[in-house]
Structures are given as C-alpha cells and as structure tokens.
Design a protein around this motif. Structure first.
Motif, PDB file in Angstrom:
ATOM      1  N   GLU A  10       3.470 -41.771  23.194  1.00  0.00           N
ATOM      2  CA  GLU A  10       2.689 -42.682  22.366  1.00  0.00           C
ATOM      3  C   GLU A  10       2.781 -42.316  20.950  1.00  0.00           C
ATOM      4  OE1 GLU A  10      -0.633 -44.479  24.062  1.00  0.00           O
ATOM      5  OE2 GLU A  10       0.524 -45.680  25.407  1.00  0.00           O
ATOM      6  N   GLN A  49      -0.735 -38.034  34.357  1.00  0.00           N
ATOM      7  CA  GLN A  49       0.426 -38.970  33.763  1.00  0.00           C
ATOM      8  C   GLN A  49      -0.137 -39.774  32.457  1.00  0.00           C
ATOM      9  OE1 GLN A  49      -0.766 -38.724  36.734  1.00  0.00           O
ATOM     10  NE2 GLN A  49      -0.659 -41.248  37.611  1.00  0.00           N
ATOM     11  N   ASP A  50      -1.277 -40.085  32.413  1.00  0.00           N
ATOM     12  CA  ASP A  50      -1.996 -40.516  31.317  1.00  0.00           C
ATOM     13  C   ASP A  50      -1.828 -39.915  30.201  1.00  0.00           C
ATOM     14  OD1 ASP A  50      -2.755 -42.978  32.938  1.00  0.00           O
ATOM     15  OD2 ASP A  50      -4.340 -41.977  33.503  1.00  0.00           O
ATOM     16  N   ARG A  82       1.627 -39.868  28.954  1.00  0.00           N
ATOM     17  CA  ARG A  82       1.936 -41.113  28.115  1.00  0.00           C
ATOM     18  C   ARG A  82       1.191 -41.210  26.774  1.00  0.00           C
ATOM     19  NH1 ARG A  82      -1.580 -44.883  27.537  1.00  0.00           N
ATOM     20  NH2 ARG A  82      -2.853 -44.068  29.137  1.00  0.00           N
TER      21      ARG A  82
END
Length: 726
Positions: free
Chosen positions: A606, A598-599, A602
């Motif tokens: 971004e 999930q990082d 993300r």
C-alpha cells in the motif's frame, strides 16, 4: 535455470577498471555453453554459470589471452544452488578460496610496472641517442614506441576478436599509428608511455581497494589455543571445528565466532564494528572472530568454522556484492558502448571534413582527429560508478553495514519510508523487569528475592528476566523447595515455610488474592504495555512485577536520525495494540499492531502504491514476506546466517542507528558518483574545445584521459575512509 547448470568461480588478475571487466565479460558471454557471467574488479574474480560441457581451462586461456591471467578457484565446477529470491546478488559460493584470490605481489613487481619501465627507459634512450646521432632519431623513437605499443596492439586485436572492437587499447593503437603516419613519432612514443603510466596508476588504486576489504581477513589470528583432553595446544585457527573449546588470553584476538562458557572480560569490538567502547561480556554472551579480549581469561565454545565466521561471511558477501551492477553503473556501461563508437566517428569527421570541404591542411586536422580519439577514451567515465560503489561497499562492511550489491547500495539512499518490526528490531527482543511493586508491607527487594527463588534455574524468558534483575540488583536468592509449574497460570513452591505463587493477574484474581486498589495498580502497569506477574504469599498478594521488551538503547536516536534524513519511520508489529502503542509512544513513531506476516506485506504494498520507496527492517524470518516486498529489505542481526542471507542488506550489530548510517553511506556514494561523472565529462569537454581550436594536442589529450581516470579513482577511494556522523 536448468538443473544441469554449473557455476564456476575464477581468479582474474590485472583488471583495474570497469573497461577491463567489460572486455572479460563480453569475451566470456561469446563462449558456447555460457549462460551468465558476473565480474568483480575489486575482488579480481569472475563467476560463470554454464552447462556441464564447458571446458573451464580453455575459457581461462581465452581470458588470459586478453591480458588477464585467469584460473578457476576450485578444481571442479559446482551445481547451481536455488536462486536467491531477491535476485542477482543472492547466491553464495562456498567454494570461494579467498586466500587464492589474493595477489600478494607488491605493485612494483607486476607485469604492468615492467612494461611501463621498459617503455620509459626506451623513451629516455631514444632522446639521449637521438641527440648524439640525430639521423637515427626517428628510428630510435619508432623502436621506443614499439616497446610500449606492441603489447597494447596485441590486446586490442584479441579484444576485437572477442567482441570488443572499440576498446581503449584499440583507440590508443589507432591514435599512435596515425601519429606515426603524419610524422609525429616522438609524440606517439610519449603518448603511449603516458598511457601506460595511467594504467599503472589505475592498477595501484584498484589494489588499494582490494586490500581494504581483504584487510578484514587479516584481523583473525592464525593460531588458536585449543583445549583438548585436559591439555592446551596451539593449532591453526582455520582447523577449529564447531563445538571446540578454546582459551583466549587477555590482549589476544579472538580466533573464531563463539559463545563464552566461562570467564568475564571487556571485549574490544572496534576492529569489526567501529565501536570505541569495549563491551563487557560474560558467560553465555557471543563473541566474534577478530575482536580483542580485554582483561579476563575466556573459555569460548566455537559456533562457526573458520570459513563461515562473521568476518569470512562479510568478505564473501562484499566480494559477491561487487559483482552485481548498480542501475547507474549499467546505464554508464550502455552509454559507453554507444559513446565510444560515436567518438571514433566524430574523430574521423574532424580529420577528413575540414580538408575535404574547406581545403584545410590534412596533417593538422588528422592530428586533431587523433587527439580527439584520445580525449574520447571512456575509462574515467566507465570507472566513475563501480569504483565508488566498491569503496562504499567495503566501507560499509567494515562497520557492520552489509549491502548485497550496487543496486541495493543505490536503493537504500532513495528510501522515503522505513517500516520497522518491533520485537528484536526496535526492542532488544528479551523481556526485562521494569517495575517491582511491594504490597502489604513488603519492599521491592523482598518481592524480587522471593520471585527469583521460584524462578531460579528456569529457562523461560520471563523467569530469566526476573533472575537477571535480581542479579543486577544484588538481591539474595533464598532456596525454594517443591517448585512446580502450574500450566497456563504460573509457578508455585515454598520458601522459608511459606507457600508462594508467581503468575498471571487472572490466576491471582481467581485466588481472590488482590484487593481493589492493588488491582488498580496492576491495571495501570498493564496500560503501559507491560506484562504483570503477581507474587502471592500464603494466599495474599505481596508484590507485582512488570515486564516489557524495552526499546534498544539507540532506538530513539536512530529513528530521529532517519527523520532528520527526510525518511518517515513506522512500526509494524504482531504484538497487541496496547503494548505497541506504549513502545511507539516512547519512541515517537506511528504504530500498526496485531499484524500477521501477510498484513505487513500488504501495508508495504500500500505504501508503495502511494508513491513511497519503502525499506523494511526486521529479523529476516517472521518478516520475510514484507522484506521481500519492500524496495530494500534490511535484516537486523548479530552476525547470524539469517541476518546475513535473508534480505538485501543487513545491519550486523543490531543497532537502529545503523539503518540511518546505511542511508547516509548510500547518499555519500551517490554524491561521489555524480562528482566523478562531472570530472570525467568536464575534463573531456574542456580538452575537446581546446583541441579543435588547436591549443592542445596529443600529449595533453592523453594526460586529460589519464588525469581524469586518476582523479575519479582517487575521489572514489576517499569513501574507504567514510565515517558515520556522530
């Protein structure tokens, strides 16, 4: 999509350009029960999503009536599978019979050739007989005109009835009919003949594009040498089952994807990958259908059936990709739908306004209006994009660069940032022994020999790395006894009467086996992002083995090529920060470490929020959320199902350099499309002016349209010969 929706695939013959595909698509969408349709000119195929009550045979007859003989590729429609998460090109149709989709007739035996020859012969006869009997000239040319025009007019009327009133056939019919009315019968007959010649040339170009990708299928030999019951027999390659053992002799093409179970050879993968240097392969290595065995006899265990080997999947994916339209292609389609009626309106105004308002001669201005009608034919414009995209997809597939549709092909070239996974993408995915350090008088070979003795026969990745290094360095491996794993610590055993232990630094420290200077060497190696195993003999450390998942051979070159293309690469990895920074430092790339799936997603979001167009390159499993979030998800793989089906694009041969090559191919295709649009609109603009000025007439008008179509198609076909820069 409802649970009762079905999907049927059809073979559609005779489509040469996007205008043909548009007519077919428009007609199919008008049929009750049809919810979606995608058409591929290059694959000569159509996929229809429909309800269970649709009569597929009747649908085929409707399309056949438009001049495109059509038949279902399977006996019965299949239920629609779960839609692909990435959208339009994601489905796979396992019922696609590639063999039946091919039209094996040479181009000179097609109905278009017969019609063109008939029209040409009738025109020559009209000229000859007209000189002998001048009084019959007009009648003879009218008959010659009818030979070519009647089939065109029939298709125009049928297309109008199926929702395409402004087809190229309708424009031709109106222009030829108008020419007859104003007495230009000879010119009308010649214009129709030239139109048929143009259609024929389009057909030849389209056939070449189809042959290019289907040529991949011909790489797989038709026969295989199957080992069964201790005997060798020749069987059709298509009949091989997963798990079968086949023998491949030196010089033979490999008939199936598989793993080598015995033998060693140099395998020439150039037919599939474009690699000029054969790869040395031995027991346990993977080989692909269509590649050529070099100098050794190989026993290979089949890992994929004929319909699902690497080449078959490539052909299927490329054909399906060509059914999905790129944004530019969709824009051109929308533009042409407004453009063609506008041309008809403009031609009508040219024909009637000057005579009505200025008293100009009706015949002259009707003639100019008819010429304008021919100049406005949208064929060259409409084919400018799909021809280039089809050629680009085929060229990429031949080099292991798979892109699932025109939208992906366009998107790859617009990427500004590429986020790459570390393990298995920038690195090989397998740990390698990078350093062997001897302690207390032991040399490197002795340390490696004892470590390999403990690890011999183990399937653990670190153990395999140790034994592989011992084999590569030709280090003798003595027998070990009482070998046992120590959970969470390492492995122990006895060699030559001495107690040995190979394990973690923490376990060695607990034994008090390391001196302070030796611990300092270990820390230095660990600081380089390496895992360090300590070899302990009779309670004393005698050696250190450092292991690390090393970068791929071409990783640095591939990243440098991306930077040269104006693309910023970054590394996203779940590995520890020290290891990530060590690998990234050697590659000259920014690392972001210790990330969960999930990082990674993300970070992609971004970057997108900051205005970047992001490509994500990964293995297709752990990186799935980030692959889905990126503008373009690119899977690295060696022909695996995951690599082929998870993302928008796939680099089949696992080279970082191929990501940069995919970008280069995308940009070459988009440049080609811009050239094609300039050719199509530029020629029309020139002949529009010369026609209004009275310098050119019907013949040059149709030559302009035909010439532009042929030029655009030929320019697009240049992409079939695309080669990545050295």
């Amino acid at each position: 999509m409802t649970g009762s929706a079905m999907r049927t695939r059809f073979k559609v013959e005779g489509m040469d350009c996007a205008s043909c595909a548009t007519k077919v698509e428009t007609a199919v969408r008008r049929q009750p029960g049809v919810s979606d349709v995608s058409v591929s000119v290059t694959a000569e195929s159509m996929t229809v999503t429909h309800g269970p009550d649709l009569d597929v045979r009747a649908l085929a007859r409707v399309i056949g009536g438009l001049g495109y003989p059509t038949a279902p590729l399977v006996d019965a429609p299949r239920p629609v599978e779960t839609p692909h998460p990435r959208g339009e090109a994601g489905h796979r149709d396992h019922d696609h019979d590639h063999g039946s989709a091919a039209d094996d007739r040479p181009w000179w035996r097609t109905p278009k050739v017969r019609l063109t020859l008939g029209s040409g012969c009738a025109l020559v006869a009209a000229y000859g007989l007209g000189h002998l009997v001048p009084a019959l000239g007009s009648v003879l040319f009218l008959a010659a005109l009818a030979v070519g025009l009647l089939p065109i007019a029939r298709r125009a009327v049928l297309a109008a009835g199926q929702g395409t009133p402004f087809s190229i056939e309708m424009l031709m019919t109106i222009a030829a009919g108008g020419a007859v009315v104003i007495g230009a019968v000879e010119e009308a007959a010649m214009v129709v003949f030239l139109f048929l010649v143009g259609e024929l040339l389009e057909g030849v170009a389209a056939a070449r594009a189809r042959a290019s990708i289907r040529g991949l299928s011909a790489l797989v030999p038709s026969l295989a040498r199957l080992e069964r019951g201790g005997l060798i027999e020749e069987v059709p390659a298509a009949s091989l089952l997963v798990g079968s053992i086949i023998l491949v002799r030196p010089g033979d093409r490999i008939p199936a994807d598989g793993d080598i179970v015995k033998g060693e050879s140099a395998v020439d993968e150039a037919p599939v990958t474009g690699e000029s240097v054969p790869k040395r392969k031995s027991e346990g290595d993977t080989v692909y259908a269509g590649t050529v065995n070099g100098d050794g006899l190989l026993r290979v265990r089949v890992t994929a059936a004929a319909g699902d080997n690497t080449i078959a999947r490539v052909v299927r994916l490329v054909e399906e990709a060509q059914e999905s339209k790129a944004p530019t292609e969709r824009f051109i389609d929308r533009f042409s739908r407004a453009y063609t009626p506008a041309v008809v309106a403009a031609a009508a105004l040219v024909a009637v306004v000057p005579p009505l308002l200025a008293g100009a001669p009706w015949t002259d201005w009707i003639y100019k209006g008819l010429a304008l009608l021919l100049i406005g034919c949208p064929c060259a414009l409409v084919i400018s994009t799909p021809a280039a995209i089809a050629a680009g997809l085929s060229a990429g597939a031949r080099r292991g660069l798979l892109m699932k549709g025109g939208a992906v092909l366009e998107g790859v070239g617009r990427i500004t940032t590429v986020a790459l996974d570390k393990t298995g993408t920038l690195t090989s995915g397998k740990p390698q022994v990078t350093d062997v350090v001897g302690l207390r008088g032991f040399d490197e070979r002795s340390v490696l020999s004892l470590a390999a003795a403990l690890e011999f026969g183990s399937s653990h990745p670190l153990a395999q790395a140790v034994t592989a290094r011992a084999k590569a360095d030709r280090v003798p491996v003595p027998p070990a006894i009482a070998v046992a794993a120590v959970p969470g610590r390492g492995v122990e055993g006895r060699v030559g009467g001495h107690a040995l232990f190979l394990g973690s630094a923490a376990a060695a420290a607990a034994m008090d086996a390391l001196s302070e200077p030796e611990a300092g060497i270990l820390d230095t190696l660990a600081g380089e992002g390496k895992s360090v195993a300590v070899l302990v003999r009779d309670g004393q450390a005698v050696g250190l083995l450092a292991l690390r998942d090393e970068p791929r051979e071409d990783a640095r070159r591939g990243l440098d090529a991306l930077k040269a293309a104006g693309i910023t690469p970054i590394m996203l990895t779940g590995d520890n920060r020290r290891t990530a920074e060590a690998v990234a430092g050697s590659l000259g790339i920014e690392p972001r470490a210790e990330l969960l799936p999930q990082d990674k997603q993300r970070i992609v979001r971004e970057l997108q929020a900051q205005g970047h167009r992001v490509g994500k390159v990964g293995d297709g499993i752990n990186d799935a959320p980030a692959l889905a979030a990126a503008h373009v998800g690119i899977a690295m793989g060696g022909g695996t199902d995951v690599a082929l089906e998870t993302a928008d694009a796939a680099v089949l041969h696992g080279r970082v350099m191929d990501v940069a090559r995919m970008v280069a191919l995308s940009r070459a295709v988009m440049a080609n499309i811009r050239q094609n649009i300039a050719i199509a609109l530029g020629l029309k603009a020139v002949f529009l002016v010369t026609t209004i000025l009275g310098l050119t007439g019907l013949w040059p008008a149709i030559l302009a349209d035909t010439g532009a179509t042929v030029l655009v198609t030929a320019n697009a076909m240049r992409l079939l010969a695309w080669r990545p820069a050295a």
